[in-house]
Design an enzyme around this catalytic site. Structure first.
Site, PDB file in Angstrom:
ATOM      1  N   ARG A 139      33.415  78.965  57.624  1.00  0.00           N
ATOM      2  CA  ARG A 139      32.759  77.701  57.962  1.00  0.00           C
ATOM      3  C   ARG A 139      32.348  76.860  56.740  1.00  0.00           C
ATOM      4  O   ARG A 139      31.369  76.108  56.803  1.00  0.00           O
ATOM      5  CB  ARG A 139      31.542  77.945  58.860  1.00  0.00           C
ATOM      6  CG  ARG A 139      31.853  78.660  60.151  1.00  0.00           C
ATOM      7  CD  ARG A 139      32.861  77.906  61.016  1.00  0.00           C
ATOM      8  NE  ARG A 139      33.166  78.651  62.211  1.00  0.00           N
ATOM      9  CZ  ARG A 139      34.222  79.459  62.370  1.00  0.00           C
ATOM     10  NH1 ARG A 139      35.103  79.587  61.385  1.00  0.00           N
ATOM     11  NH2 ARG A 139      34.418  80.118  63.491  1.00  0.00           N
TER      12      ARG A 139
ATOM     13  N   SER B 274      27.506  74.933  67.407  1.00  0.00           N
ATOM     14  CA  SER B 274      26.813  76.113  66.893  1.00  0.00           C
ATOM     15  C   SER B 274      25.846  75.699  65.785  1.00  0.00           C
ATOM     16  O   SER B 274      26.238  75.068  64.812  1.00  0.00           O
ATOM     17  CB  SER B 274      27.823  77.119  66.337  1.00  0.00           C
ATOM     18  OG  SER B 274      28.662  77.600  67.364  1.00  0.00           O
TER      19      SER B 274
ATOM     20  N   GLU C  48      24.680  76.034  60.194  1.00  0.00           N
ATOM     21  CA  GLU C  48      26.117  75.733  60.158  1.00  0.00           C
ATOM     22  C   GLU C  48      26.336  74.229  60.171  1.00  0.00           C
ATOM     23  O   GLU C  48      27.346  73.739  59.682  1.00  0.00           O
ATOM     24  CB  GLU C  48      26.826  76.376  61.347  1.00  0.00           C
ATOM     25  CG  GLU C  48      28.322  76.130  61.375  1.00  0.00           C
ATOM     26  CD  GLU C  48      29.032  76.918  62.454  1.00  0.00           C
ATOM     27  OE1 GLU C  48      29.983  76.373  63.041  1.00  0.00           O
ATOM     28  OE2 GLU C  48      28.648  78.074  62.708  1.00  0.00           O
TER      29      GLU C  48
END
Length: 330
Positions: free
Chosen positions: A181, A234, A304
């Site tokens: 990520r 998320s 994130e």
């Protein structure tokens, strides 16, 4: 740099806008352009629908000393309630070019689900994991988006970038230093950072029906396990060997809320905006989640999402780091 309200339109930006027949909108609320329906006003906003227009507009703004923020699908970002200073460029450059040997060139504003579906219909496999991700190619490259065991790193061949000095370069995927990520672009140490213009993917041939069947299964799984409604996506990165959602749920935080922002009872790593939620609500709830999970399990969850705009204060996490993290800009 001066605020855009003081300097727009500068000479270089004015020339770029005139060349492409584009108009600036001022003091536009950005909530309408985000999946969470959260976001204060942009000093100025322009919508581009062509890669070269994207290049000209960003170069023009940089030349005029105007800060630029790129916005694609509006997922995975939290925009400050105070808004964004400078110029926001809404990237809708969506050209696609299907080449030989399973290669596809996609402009950075192409929507990931669209790209995944069109590749599947041609019998090209490698992007089906992206069918349910509400983002664009550019954002996916910067954040190395992924799902269902696949990610950008697994199929990206190269990217075309507008570099901070104004030149255009092609980088191989290895130069991006893609990992879970994140990427070299996401952690770029200075502003402005490079702008993703386009990406080339290398896919493999497979029976279209098999690919589409797999995509349908991914969509069904997503509907079963992830909430609908207005959300950023998320919120926290999964820590090594564990899942953020599991830790948040185990800390008893499903259903916790701040204002109109509530932690989903279906998947605890999703925050839902039930109406008039604010970025301040989201930040406060994130800080509470981090504190509780750290106290209970000794794990400090890392955001994130990316934080964009002008923040009134710094909310720090239990480890003393700013919850808002690194403000994104281009």
């Amino acid at each position: 740099m001066k605020a855009a309200s003081e300097v727009i339109p500068g000479e270089a930006l004015t020339a770029a806008l005139r060349r492409w027949g584009l108009a600036l909108e001022r003091d536009i609320p950005l909530a309408r352009f985000t999946t969470s329906r959260i976001g204060g006003p942009a000093d100025a906003l322009v919508i581009v629908e062509d890669v070269q227009a994207l290049v000209d507009v960003v170069r023009g703004a940089w030349s005029d000393g105007i800060p630029v923020t790129l916005l694609g699908g509006g997922s995975n970002v939290l925009i400050a309630d105070r808004g964004v200073r400078g110029l926001v460029v809404l990237n809708r450059a969506r050209a696609l070019r299907f080449e030989t040997d399973g290669r596809v060139w996609a402009a950075s504003g192409v929507l990931l689900p669209t790209l995944a579906r069109l590749c599947a219909e041609r019998g090209w496999s490698g992007l089906e994991w992206a069918i349910g991700i509400p983002g664009t190619v550019g954002g996916a490259v910067v954040g190395n988006a992924g799902a269902h065991g696949g990610d950008i790193a697994g199929c990206l061949e190269s990217v075309e970038l507008l570099l901070p000095e104004g030149s255009i370069a092609t980088w191989g995927a290895e130069q991006l230093e893609l990992s879970y990520r994140t990427s070299r672009l996401k952690t770029w140490p200075t502003v402005p950072r490079p702008v993703v213009l386009a990406a080339r993917f290398a896919l493999r041939p497979e029976d279209p029906e098999a690919i589409l069947e797999r995509m349908a299964a991914f969509n069904a799984y997503r509907r079963r396990t992830q909430p609908g409604g207005a959300s950023i996506g998320s919120m926290f990165r999964n820590p090594p060997g564990d899942y953020a959602g599991r830790l948040i749920e185990a800390a008893g935080l499903k259903g916790a809320r701040r204002g109109a922002i509530v932690i989903s009872t279906l998947h605890a790593n999703f925050f839902i905006n039930e109406g008039d939620g604010t970025a301040a609500d989201v930040r406060a709830l994130m800080a509470e989640v981090q504190r509780c999970v750290l106290e209970r399990f000794g794990v400090l969850l890392e955001p994130e999402i990316e934080f964009i705009g002008e923040w009134e204060d710094e909310t720090t996490d239990p480890g003393g780091r700013a919850v808002r993290g690194k403000v994104r800009g281009a």
